[in-house]
Design a protein around this motif. Structure first.
Motif, PDB file in Angstrom:
ATOM      1  N   SER A 497     -20.124 113.709  91.579  1.00  0.00           N
ATOM      2  CA  SER A 497     -19.176 114.807  91.347  1.00  0.00           C
ATOM      3  C   SER A 497     -19.862 116.158  91.233  1.00  0.00           C
ATOM      4  O   SER A 497     -19.194 117.192  91.185  1.00  0.00           O
ATOM      5  CB  SER A 497     -18.367 114.544  90.067  1.00  0.00           C
ATOM      6  OG  SER A 497     -19.172 114.703  88.915  1.00  0.00           O
ATOM      7  N   GLN A 599     -16.247 108.412  88.359  1.00  0.00           N
ATOM      8  CA  GLN A 599     -15.534 107.357  89.068  1.00  0.00           C
ATOM      9  C   GLN A 599     -16.472 106.675  90.062  1.00  0.00           C
ATOM     10  O   GLN A 599     -17.429 107.273  90.538  1.00  0.00           O
ATOM     11  CB  GLN A 599     -14.336 107.936  89.833  1.00  0.00           C
ATOM     12  CG  GLN A 599     -13.309 108.627  88.973  1.00  0.00           C
ATOM     13  CD  GLN A 599     -12.006 108.844  89.724  1.00  0.00           C
ATOM     14  OE1 GLN A 599     -11.287 107.907  90.042  1.00  0.00           O
ATOM     15  NE2 GLN A 599     -11.703 110.098  90.020  1.00  0.00           N
ATOM     16  N   GLU A 601     -17.204 104.901  93.731  1.00  0.00           N
ATOM     17  CA  GLU A 601     -16.843 105.008  95.156  1.00  0.00           C
ATOM     18  C   GLU A 601     -16.358 106.395  95.567  1.00  0.00           C
ATOM     19  O   GLU A 601     -15.822 106.556  96.664  1.00  0.00           O
ATOM     20  CB  GLU A 601     -15.763 103.980  95.538  1.00  0.00           C
ATOM     21  CG  GLU A 601     -15.952 102.588  94.988  1.00  0.00           C
ATOM     22  CD  GLU A 601     -17.176 101.874  95.540  1.00  0.00           C
ATOM     23  OE1 GLU A 601     -17.744 102.349  96.536  1.00  0.00           O
ATOM     24  OE2 GLU A 601     -17.572 100.848  94.966  1.00  0.00           O
ATOM     25  N   ASP A 602     -16.524 107.429  94.717  1.00  0.00           N
ATOM     26  CA  ASP A 602     -16.024 108.757  95.069  1.00  0.00           C
ATOM     27  C   ASP A 602     -17.175 109.667  95.484  1.00  0.00           C
ATOM     28  O   ASP A 602     -18.354 109.348  95.282  1.00  0.00           O
ATOM     29  CB  ASP A 602     -15.246 109.377  93.901  1.00  0.00           C
ATOM     30  CG  ASP A 602     -16.140 109.684  92.708  1.00  0.00           C
ATOM     31  OD1 ASP A 602     -17.166 108.986  92.539  1.00  0.00           O
ATOM     32  OD2 ASP A 602     -15.827 110.606  91.938  1.00  0.00           O
ATOM     33  N   ALA A 607     -11.847 115.670  94.376  1.00  0.00           N
ATOM     34  CA  ALA A 607     -11.383 114.415  94.966  1.00  0.00           C
ATOM     35  C   ALA A 607     -10.337 114.648  96.041  1.00  0.00           C
ATOM     36  O   ALA A 607     -10.227 113.860  96.997  1.00  0.00           O
ATOM     37  CB  ALA A 607     -10.819 113.507  93.870  1.00  0.00           C
ATOM     38  N   GLY A 611     -10.973 113.433  99.698  1.00  0.00           N
ATOM     39  CA  GLY A 611     -10.038 112.442 100.199  1.00  0.00           C
ATOM     40  C   GLY A 611      -9.418 112.834 101.524  1.00  0.00           C
ATOM     41  O   GLY A 611      -9.225 111.993 102.416  1.00  0.00           O
ATOM     42  N   ARG A 652      -8.681 103.805  97.626  1.00  0.00           N
ATOM     43  CA  ARG A 652      -9.693 104.372  96.727  1.00  0.00           C
ATOM     44  C   ARG A 652      -9.545 105.892  96.639  1.00  0.00           C
ATOM     45  O   ARG A 652      -9.649 106.469  95.559  1.00  0.00           O
ATOM     46  CB  ARG A 652     -11.100 104.015  97.224  1.00  0.00           C
ATOM     47  CG  ARG A 652     -11.464 102.554  97.077  1.00  0.00           C
ATOM     48  CD  ARG A 652     -12.929 102.313  97.418  1.00  0.00           C
ATOM     49  NE  ARG A 652     -13.207 100.882  97.459  1.00  0.00           N
ATOM     50  CZ  ARG A 652     -13.411 100.172  98.573  1.00  0.00           C
ATOM     51  NH1 ARG A 652     -13.389 100.795  99.753  1.00  0.00           N
ATOM     52  NH2 ARG A 652     -13.650  98.884  98.513  1.00  0.00           N
ATOM     53  N   TYR A 653      -9.323 106.534  97.785  1.00  0.00           N
ATOM     54  CA  TYR A 653      -9.148 107.984  97.768  1.00  0.00           C
ATOM     55  C   TYR A 653      -7.960 108.366  96.888  1.00  0.00           C
ATOM     56  O   TYR A 653      -8.019 109.337  96.124  1.00  0.00           O
ATOM     57  CB  TYR A 653      -8.927 108.514  99.190  1.00  0.00           C
ATOM     58  CG  TYR A 653     -10.051 108.233 100.159  1.00  0.00           C
ATOM     59  CD1 TYR A 653     -11.362 108.115  99.716  1.00  0.00           C
ATOM     60  CD2 TYR A 653      -9.799 108.079 101.520  1.00  0.00           C
ATOM     61  CE1 TYR A 653     -12.394 107.854 100.618  1.00  0.00           C
ATOM     62  CE2 TYR A 653     -10.821 107.825 102.425  1.00  0.00           C
ATOM     63  CZ  TYR A 653     -12.109 107.704 101.956  1.00  0.00           C
ATOM     64  OH  TYR A 653     -13.126 107.435 102.854  1.00  0.00           O
ATOM     65  N   HIS A 656      -8.952 108.016  93.221  1.00  0.00           N
ATOM     66  CA  HIS A 656      -9.806 109.116  92.761  1.00  0.00           C
ATOM     67  C   HIS A 656      -8.966 110.327  92.357  1.00  0.00           C
ATOM     68  O   HIS A 656      -9.255 111.005  91.372  1.00  0.00           O
ATOM     69  CB  HIS A 656     -10.783 109.525  93.867  1.00  0.00           C
ATOM     70  CG  HIS A 656     -11.707 108.431  94.280  1.00  0.00           C
ATOM     71  ND1 HIS A 656     -12.284 108.375  95.529  1.00  0.00           N
ATOM     72  CD2 HIS A 656     -12.164 107.341  93.618  1.00  0.00           C
ATOM     73  CE1 HIS A 656     -13.046 107.304  95.616  1.00  0.00           C
ATOM     74  NE2 HIS A 656     -12.989 106.660  94.467  1.00  0.00           N
TER      75      HIS A 656
END
Length: 853
Positions: A497, A599, A601-602, A607, A611, A652-653, A656
């Motif tokens: 992040s 989080q 997988e981000d 996000a 995404g 997943r997106y 997030h």
């Protein structure tokens, strides 16, 4: 990969007496290496039987040494002198090791064929079953005891009244008792030796030496002594290894169906399961490594205990960071203190299991050696070394079960994972040994990840079988991640992040810096990169980053002239504060429920933007999915799997983004650092998140519903969309999200409020009530989910626990009343028949919910 990550933590260490021990020899059932014992004085008299149960009667004196360790004895020297006399096994313990802390570690050396389920991550060769810290000590009545030692409560000042009080309430249990069979005084060293018999313990089913509490996990019981035997005992300078073959009954359901080995009524017929168990008895260091207190701002696994000294007016829970012992050689200490790189006295060596497929060995070794650059930040060169295990011809004494050796253990398993456990000295947090679990099917996991995250930009990913070179690099990255766990590092889910999203598309920047500052994050591959960015694998793959180097420096750099963990703390705190201005050194805890920055997988610092880029790439892959998953003479299983993988990546997106709504940032600080620890996610960010959900979830993502793909896979479009929208609505209208919105508002009225949230949600879910447009089947299902969720809060079904917050119920009721009014107003002008039926049904549902009957 496994988040886990921390399992099976203990330790083994060098004891100062090993310099006096002779070279290692081997004991096996078929033949022992012969070694003549020095003669010494021995007491005379009768002896009792060895066993685990102490007798209340006073035993006769031990027998003469020569009557127990006869001329038929085959013996070897190591941590214990071990003797095989015909069918009996004796341990001879010098008094110098009595009352010293040791570890008993039991492992599966070979697993039973039917002892685990297909999806289980446990039950494989190398798995730890039991760990205990013990001490051998002499007792009355010619007994030698094993005490099971706990370090859960401690007092440093042994002369204090508090120490006596704590000890009075923490007597360590005597787990096993042995008759002393003989004694001997060594004619050279003058040290007294005590002989005990372990035949019954080794041939039996003792929990301390073997399973501990692990039997229930595999539903084994009903020990079969006639189908069990000792394979061998090997004794090394600081450890003794016992290998046994043991057979049990296994019940299909659970061990509750077995009681004392007798089957209960209607119990399925049991199976026999045979395992090979390896038990290590390891001497812990006489002087524990200097501990380092764990800190929430740097992610290390920790060993904790209750300290009765730390707070003079209470108690304090104290945690030590788990680290390997790295120390400069005495002659290099001045160089080290001047900042020069030096080699440690004992580097961290991790071997590769000899059973590992040869073509993957170089990549696993590289994944280990990648950490050398991080240890250079801590002042050490060549601090960690990966190497292939020696062959029998190169070193006939080397064994994977030897507790002195660390290894990556290859497991022929369908489990798509890997994990990095380690064994820890509970007194100091010192790590010395690891058996990293490498499950064969982890290759499918990394294939599917790389396909759905990188196939849009990397042509090498557009196939169901990657080249060995590409798969090798994927294996290398997983190896580095798991080794990081064995070095003590937790997942850093906050690391990715700290990278601005647009930097992930900057070829020069991302190839130089990587897409995340930590390989310990779950930020697999750079899914933000677009085809036109021309970013190579160097900017797509994770690597050892700035945070990883910093974390190793914090954990492993020695601080001159300090003698205790307490003395180190001010310096360590200053180091962290000095780094805190740069976000790339930030640690985000993996179990942070509130913080959207932490989080798995981000990617990136936003996000929603990340995404959107990720979805663009998924749409590109979707148009080629049939082509890229095709294999000659095969069906459509590949297409089915990768279509599911693509949907999961999209989901997943969405996840997030959802965590931003009602979220709050959590930034651990010491009192010397300014600013709050907890802050609500800014209003603008939460509003942006709601727009993303509206545009990508509430507006039906029909791009997921490729008719050609569905015709090959048989997947139902309504089920795909319903799963997506149900997950989103359930998260948005969860009591957790609503409570957090209200709590944040109570602290700061300028934050994103519950009313703003419901207004935005109405625009996304109920837009047809304003436009009077027909409501299609996907939107009808979405709106039903919405009503069902609110109805649950207003009138919980019988048997469910009512909400603690009346505010949620009140807001839910108000929303239902408003929606009913809107629906009634829309009905007269709605032309679409199914839309009418739908609204009439929802009005009746709301009426039933609001009814007082």
């Amino acid at each position: 990969m496994t988040h886990s990550v921390k399992s099976n933590r203990q330790v083994l260490v060098v004891h100062k007496r090993i310099k006096q021990l002779i070279a290692v020899t081997f004991i096996t059932v078929s033949g022992f290496a012969q070694q003549k014992q020095s003669e010494g004085s021995a007491a005379t008299g009768g002896g009792g039987n060895a066993g685990a149960q102490p007798s209340p009667a006073v035993k006769a004196a031990p027998k003469a040494y020569k009557d127990i360790i006869t001329a038929k004895a085959v013996s070897c020297t190591g941590l214990f002198i071990v003797h095989k006399v015909e069918d009996k096994i004796y341990f001879e313990l010098p008094d110098s090791i009595l009352n010293h802390d040791m570890l008993i570690i039991s492992r599966l050396a070979k697993a039973g064929a039917d002892m685990r389920s297909g999806s289980s991550m446990s039950g494989y060769a190398g798995d730890v079953l039991n760990e205990s810290v013990v001490r051998f000590e002499k007792g009355p009545n010619n007994k030698l005891f094993i005490r099971d030692i706990s370090y859960s409560e401690r007092v440093k000042d042994t002369a204090s009244d508090m120490y006596k009080a704590v000890m009075n309430s923490n007597i360590q249990p005597i787990s096993l008792a042995f008759d002393i069979r003989a004694t001997r005084k060594d004619s050279i060293s003058g040290v007294q030796h005590t002989v005990i018999e372990l035949t019954d313990i080794i041939n039996g089913d003792n929990d301390l030496f073997f399973w501990g509490g692990s039997k229930g996990k595999f539903s084994v019981a009903g020990y079969q002594p006639d189908k069990s035997y000792l394979q061998y005992v090997k004794s090394f300078p600081i450890n003794t290894e016992i290998r046994t073959v043991k057979t049990y009954m296994k019940v299909a359901n659970n061990t509750a169906n077995l009681f004392n080995g007798v089957l209960s009524t209607n119990t399925p017929a049991p199976k026999l399961v045979t395992v090979e168990l390896n038990t290590s008895i390891v001497m812990l260091p006489e002087k524990p490594m200097q501990a380092r207190y764990a800190d929430d701002r740097v992610g290390y696994f920790s060993t904790s205990y209750t300290d009765f000294d730390a707070n003079p007016q209470g108690v304090k829970r104290v945690s030590f960071a788990e680290r390997w012992r790295l120390e400069p050689k005495k002659e290099d200490m001045q160089k080290y203190n001047r900042g020069e790189l030096v080699e440690p006295v004992k580097p961290i060596v991790i071997y590769i299991d000899p059973e590992t497929p040869a073509k993957w060995v170089p990549y696993l070794i590289q994944g280990i050696n990648d950490w050398q650059v991080a240890f250079e930040k801590a002042g050490f060169k060549n601090a960690i070394i990966g190497k292939m295990a020696p062959t029998a011809a190169e070193d006939s004494t080397w064994s994977l079960e030897d507790a002195r050796h660390s290894a990556i253990v290859y497991k022929p398993s369908a489990v798509p994972n890997a994990s990095g456990p380690h064994i820890v000295d509970p007194r100091s947090g010192e790590v010395i040994e690891t058996h990293i679990n490498w499950y064969h099917n982890v290759m499918k996991l990394v294939h599917d990840w790389y396909f759905v995250q990188a196939a849009a930009v990397d042509t090498a990913a557009r196939t169901m079988h990657f080249s060995d070179a590409l798969m090798g690099q994927l294996i290398r990255f997983v190896s580095s991640h798991e080794v990081g766990h064995t070095l003590g590092l937790l997942h850093n889910f906050g690391s990715s992040s700290t990278t601005p999203v647009e930097k992930l598309r900057d070829k020069k920047w991302v190839e130089a810096n990587g897409h995340t500052p930590s390989i310990m994050d779950y930020a697999r591959f750079n899914y933000v990169a677009q085809p036109e960015d021309s970013i190579s694998e160097k900017g797509l793959f994770p690597r050892i980053g700035e945070y990883d180097k910093w974390a190793i420096e914090w954990g492993y750099r020695l601080i001159p002239d300090v003698k205790t963990a307490t003395e180190e703390t001010p310096t360590l705190n200053k180091w962290i504060i000095a780094r805190s201005a740069d976000k790339r050194y930030w640690f985000g805890y993996e179990r942070s429920e509130d913080d959207p920055r932490s989080q798995n997988e981000d990617l990136g610092d936003n996000a929603m933007k990340a995404g959107e880029y990720g979805i663009k790439n998924l749409k590109r892959i979707m148009t080629h999915l049939v082509e890229w998953t095709k294999e000659d003479n095969e069906g459509y299983d590949n297409l089915q799997n990768m279509h599911v993988q693509l949907f999961q990546q999209f989901n997943r997106y969405v996840g997030h983004v959802l965590k931003n709504i009602g979220g709050r940032y959590e930034t651990f600080k010491s009192v010397e650092q300014p600013g709050p620890v907890y802050e609500a996610v800014p209003e603008a960010v939460q509003s942006e998140a709601m727009r993303f959900i509206h545009q990508n979830v509430f507006i039906t993502p029909t791009w997921l519903l490729d008719k050609k793909i569905l015709s090959y896979t048989g997947n139902y479009p309504m089920e795909i969309i319903n799963a997506l929208q149900d997950g989103a609505i359930s998260k948005l209208l969860s009591s957790q999200t609503l409570s957090r919105l209200m709590n944040n508002e109570s602290v700061n009225s300028k934050t994103y409020t519950a009313l703003q949230f419901f207004n935005d949600l109405y625009k996304g879910v109920w837009s047809e009530l304003e436009t009077k447009a027909p409501i299609d089947v996907y939107r009808r299902n979405l709106q039903k989910l919405y009503i069902d969720r609110l109805s649950f809060y207003v009138k919980p079904p019988a048997g469910t626990t009512p909400l603690k917050s009346s505010e949620i119920s009140a807001v839910g009721r108000a929303q239902l009343v408003m929606l009913r009014s809107k629906m009634r107003g829309a009905l007269p002008v709605v032309q679409d028949t199914m839309t009418k039926y739908h609204l009439q049904d929802l009005i009746e549902k709301i009426d039933n919910t609001l009814s007082t009957k």
